[in-house]
Design a protein around this motif. Structure first.
Motif, PDB file in Angstrom:
ATOM      1  N   ASP A 110       0.765  -0.986   0.272  1.00  0.00           N
ATOM      2  CA  ASP A 110       0.098   0.016   0.009  1.00  0.00           C
ATOM      3  C   ASP A 110       0.900   1.418  -0.082  1.00  0.00           C
ATOM      4  O   ASP A 110       0.224   2.445   0.295  1.00  0.00           O
ATOM      5  CB  ASP A 110      -0.792   0.056   1.299  1.00  0.00           C
ATOM      6  CG  ASP A 110      -1.885  -1.130   1.396  1.00  0.00           C
ATOM      7  OD1 ASP A 110      -2.362  -1.548   0.224  1.00  0.00           O
ATOM      8  OD2 ASP A 110      -1.751  -1.828   2.433  1.00  0.00           O
ATOM      9  N   MET A 111       2.207   1.169  -0.106  1.00  0.00           N
ATOM     10  CA  MET A 111       2.957   2.288   0.045  1.00  0.00           C
ATOM     11  C   MET A 111       4.043   2.101  -1.279  1.00  0.00           C
ATOM     12  O   MET A 111       3.952   3.066  -2.107  1.00  0.00           O
ATOM     13  CB  MET A 111       4.051   2.240   1.127  1.00  0.00           C
ATOM     14  CG  MET A 111       2.838   2.342   2.447  1.00  0.00           C
ATOM     15  SD  MET A 111       3.910   2.213   4.021  1.00  0.00           S
ATOM     16  CE  MET A 111       4.984   3.685   3.973  1.00  0.00           C
ATOM     17  N   PHE A 112       5.059   1.184  -1.310  1.00  0.00           N
ATOM     18  CA  PHE A 112       6.129   1.274  -2.244  1.00  0.00           C
ATOM     19  C   PHE A 112       6.110   0.226  -3.331  1.00  0.00           C
ATOM     20  O   PHE A 112       6.592   0.246  -4.219  1.00  0.00           O
ATOM     21  CB  PHE A 112       7.253   1.459  -1.566  1.00  0.00           C
ATOM     22  CG  PHE A 112       7.459   2.441  -0.380  1.00  0.00           C
ATOM     23  CD1 PHE A 112       7.346   3.662  -1.073  1.00  0.00           C
ATOM     24  CD2 PHE A 112       7.684   2.333   0.880  1.00  0.00           C
ATOM     25  CE1 PHE A 112       7.662   4.897  -0.177  1.00  0.00           C
ATOM     26  CE2 PHE A 112       7.862   3.490   1.586  1.00  0.00           C
ATOM     27  CZ  PHE A 112       7.874   4.567   1.179  1.00  0.00           C
ATOM     28  N   ASP A 113       5.166  -0.669  -3.300  1.00  0.00           N
ATOM     29  CA  ASP A 113       5.212  -1.945  -4.081  1.00  0.00           C
ATOM     30  C   ASP A 113       3.713  -2.388  -4.510  1.00  0.00           C
ATOM     31  O   ASP A 113       3.379  -3.562  -4.117  1.00  0.00           O
ATOM     32  CB  ASP A 113       6.062  -2.996  -3.509  1.00  0.00           C
ATOM     33  CG  ASP A 113       6.600  -4.134  -4.436  1.00  0.00           C
ATOM     34  OD1 ASP A 113       6.316  -3.856  -5.645  1.00  0.00           O
ATOM     35  OD2 ASP A 113       6.828  -5.297  -4.226  1.00  0.00           O
ATOM     36  N   LEU A 114       3.032  -1.252  -4.901  1.00  0.00           N
ATOM     37  CA  LEU A 114       1.678  -1.609  -5.190  1.00  0.00           C
ATOM     38  C   LEU A 114       1.159  -2.751  -6.259  1.00  0.00           C
ATOM     39  O   LEU A 114       2.236  -2.403  -7.346  1.00  0.00           O
ATOM     40  CB  LEU A 114       0.794  -0.604  -5.470  1.00  0.00           C
ATOM     41  CG  LEU A 114       0.370   0.431  -4.339  1.00  0.00           C
ATOM     42  CD1 LEU A 114       1.511   1.334  -3.811  1.00  0.00           C
ATOM     43  CD2 LEU A 114      -0.851   1.496  -4.885  1.00  0.00           C
ATOM     44  N   LYS A 115       0.404  -3.609  -6.376  1.00  0.00           N
ATOM     45  CA  LYS A 115       0.260  -4.622  -7.311  1.00  0.00           C
ATOM     46  C   LYS A 115      -1.134  -4.237  -7.954  1.00  0.00           C
ATOM     47  O   LYS A 115      -2.138  -5.091  -7.640  1.00  0.00           O
ATOM     48  CB  LYS A 115       0.349  -5.960  -6.868  1.00  0.00           C
ATOM     49  CG  LYS A 115       1.723  -6.169  -6.067  1.00  0.00           C
ATOM     50  CD  LYS A 115       2.792  -6.360  -7.182  1.00  0.00           C
ATOM     51  CE  LYS A 115       4.213  -6.625  -6.536  1.00  0.00           C
ATOM     52  NZ  LYS A 115       5.276  -6.632  -7.691  1.00  0.00           N
ATOM     53  N   PRO A 116      -1.635  -3.336  -8.797  1.00  0.00           N
ATOM     54  CA  PRO A 116      -2.870  -3.099  -9.141  1.00  0.00           C
ATOM     55  C   PRO A 116      -3.559  -4.329  -9.928  1.00  0.00           C
ATOM     56  O   PRO A 116      -4.817  -4.193 -10.210  1.00  0.00           O
ATOM     57  CB  PRO A 116      -2.670  -1.729 -10.136  1.00  0.00           C
ATOM     58  CG  PRO A 116      -1.369  -2.027 -10.518  1.00  0.00           C
ATOM     59  CD  PRO A 116      -0.500  -2.617  -9.476  1.00  0.00           C
ATOM     60  N   ASN A 117      -2.824  -5.158 -10.350  1.00  0.00           N
ATOM     61  CA  ASN A 117      -3.530  -6.274 -11.152  1.00  0.00           C
ATOM     62  C   ASN A 117      -3.680  -7.452 -10.275  1.00  0.00           C
ATOM     63  O   ASN A 117      -4.026  -8.460 -10.876  1.00  0.00           O
ATOM     64  CB  ASN A 117      -2.398  -6.640 -12.460  1.00  0.00           C
ATOM     65  CG  ASN A 117      -2.306  -5.559 -13.540  1.00  0.00           C
ATOM     66  OD1 ASN A 117      -3.285  -4.835 -13.727  1.00  0.00           O
ATOM     67  ND2 ASN A 117      -1.112  -5.329 -13.973  1.00  0.00           N
ATOM     68  N   ALA A 118      -3.352  -7.258  -9.108  1.00  0.00           N
ATOM     69  CA  ALA A 118      -3.618  -8.660  -8.086  1.00  0.00           C
ATOM     70  C   ALA A 118      -4.881  -8.691  -7.891  1.00  0.00           C
ATOM     71  O   ALA A 118      -5.796  -7.774  -8.154  1.00  0.00           O
ATOM     72  CB  ALA A 118      -2.832  -8.468  -6.839  1.00  0.00           C
TER      73      ALA A 118
END
Length: 485
Positions: free
Chosen positions: A70-78
């Motif tokens: 939720d800060m530096f490594d977002l995964k919008p396709n998860a």
């Protein structure tokens, strides 16, 4: 002095059992040095002297375990249930995205590096791995046999390897309070361990309060924690002038000198240095000014936010500006300092993860971190100060039934910026859910080794424990060359 019968066999620090017992009867004496370490460093210390780009380190410690997803490594396709509710945004570094609720931080990512593959094998909420690189611990206790923290090694290195004379300010300061103070305990991690108490940080104390009484819900009423940083007991007692205080100090020094002459033990020499620091805090104008935030312009204080965390970061800047080598600023868990206890004013978001981050934690962090970066840059300090931001772990990729994320040590992120760091770089990669490391794992000891490297301290340098065994300060870690300038 009490003289106790016993074996004359010598301990590992060069004192006999009798002498140790004698010293134990004198309450005015502090901790001992680890003499095997000092002797070994005297013989081989020059081999570990190397140039470093960072004159100081400012470690920002986010207690509780911030969620990298939720800060530096977002995964919008998860998939749903893993994917963050937040959107990634572009930053000043091409190809690097971070959370939409960190817009000011996004503008400084060209000066920063992200390690997205950090991990350790210690227990959850153990602080020892992050401060020392040693993760073979199964509790949060503080012990005198612990390996030393990076700050303590830095202080040790300055004094025993570089042979620098102590300045008015210590080499290692911990703000705004000892780790665990907000939970009415003392946690292991940021201490000198077997190096001896002389290399522990100077810890300030603080007040902690909220703007209004907290609502009944355990985490419904998120507020920024206010507070002031202070020292207790450094004001002169009523009726004691500085001259009178100096005369008392002179008498005490005479007693100490006689004691050191009688014992003839180098292990007792550090007591005078601890006394000197306490004396300077009481009488030295430059030292007292260094800790006085009221000397800052109102606009600067406003920019840092006038919160406990903001005040600590501003004080951290004042200290590195004055040459302190290692400053820690913790966003600590203050829940036991409020009545009733307030939960989730820290990064341990087991419930309501997204409202807590969106409404409080991320905007607060964004404001204060960007203020620090801008301030250091404007003062010409960013190129000589290494900024490190990390917590003791990450959080689970899967969102629980309470809308929170639980403990996770298998993959999380660490941010480094400033001196010695190649801005706009990323090291490592997590999998599609930010659950496990996919490429280029970075054990926490590698993070510690990177910090040592930037300071000019050889990560392979050893210090010696109470049994005389050589312990590498980074525990086998290697610098992450991919993010080094």
């Amino acid at each position: 002095m009490l003289t106790l019968l016993g074996s004359p066999r010598r301990c590992c620090d060069g004192l006999t059992r009798r002498e140790t017992l004698k010293v134990g009867a004198l309450s005015l004496l502090g901790g001992f040095f680890n003499l095997p370490s000092l002797r070994a460093m005297e013989k081989s210390g020059s081999a570990h002297v190397r140039p470093g780009k960072a004159k100081s380190v400012l470690l920002i410690y986010l207690q509780g375990g911030p969620a990298t997803q939720d800060m530096f490594d977002l995964k919008p396709n998860a998939p749903s249930g893993i994917r963050s509710e937040f959107k990634p945004i572009a930053t000043s570094a091409p190809g690097i995205q971070i959370c939409e609720h960190l817009p000011r931080m996004a503008r400084s990512m060209h000066r920063a590096a992200l390690v997205r593959s950090a991990y350790h094998e210690g227990i959850c909420h153990s602080n020892m791995p992050m401060y020392t690189g040693y993760d073979l611990v199964r509790d949060q206790e503080r012990r005198g046999t612990d390996p030393p923290s990076m700050g303590s090694v830095c202080a040790y290195y300055e004094q025993e390897v570089l042979k620098k004379k102590p300045g008015l300010l210590p080499n290692y300061v911990y703000l705004p309070c000892p780790l665990g103070w907000g939970e009415v305990t003392v946690k292991g991690g940021p201490w000198a361990g077997f190096l001896g108490q002389h290399y522990d940080p100077l810890c300030t104390e603080c007040t902690a309060y909220l703007d209004r009484p907290q609502a009944s819900g355990p985490s419904d009423d998120m507020q920024r924690v206010r507070g002031e940083i202070l020292f207790r007991g450094i004001e002169l007692p009523a009726g004691i002038t500085v001259d009178r205080f100096n005369s008392r100090r002179s008498l005490l020094e005479q007693v100490d000198e006689q004691l050191r002459s009688l014992e003839n033990q180098p292990a007792l020499q550090g007591h005078a240095r601890n006394q000197q620091l306490a004396y300077d805090l009481i009488t030295s104008v430059p030292v007292r000014e260094a800790f006085d935030l009221n000397r800052e312009p109102a606009r600067v204080r406003d920019r840092y936010g006038r919160t406990l965390f903001g005040n600590a970061l501003l004080l951290g800047r004042r200290l590195v500006e004055r040459g302190v080598r290692f400053v820690n600023v913790s966003w600590d868990n203050m829940r036991q300092r409020f009545s009733p206890p307030a939960s989730n004013q820290v990064w341990d978001t087991h419930e309501r993860n997204f409202p807590i981050l969106k409404e409080n934690h991320l905007p607060h962090l964004d404001d204060t971190f960007s203020a620090l970066m801008e301030d250091l840059d404007q003062r010409g300090l960013l190129d000589q100060t290494l900024i490190v931001m990390m917590g003791e772990m990450g959080r689970t990729p899967r969102i629980n039934a309470n809308g929170g994320r639980d403990h996770w040590t298998y993959c999380y992120s660490v941010l480094l910026a400033g001196a010695g760091i190649r801005g706009g770089s990323v090291y490592g990669e997590s999998d599609a859910h930010a659950a496990f490391v996919k490429n280029n794992p970075a054990h926490i000891r590698d993070i510690c080794a990177t910090i040592y490297h930037c300071l000019g301290i050889d990560p392979a340098m050893s210090v010696y424990d109470h049994g005389g065994r050589p312990i590498p300060i980074a525990h086998g870690g290697r610098p992450l060359n991919g993010i080094l300038a």
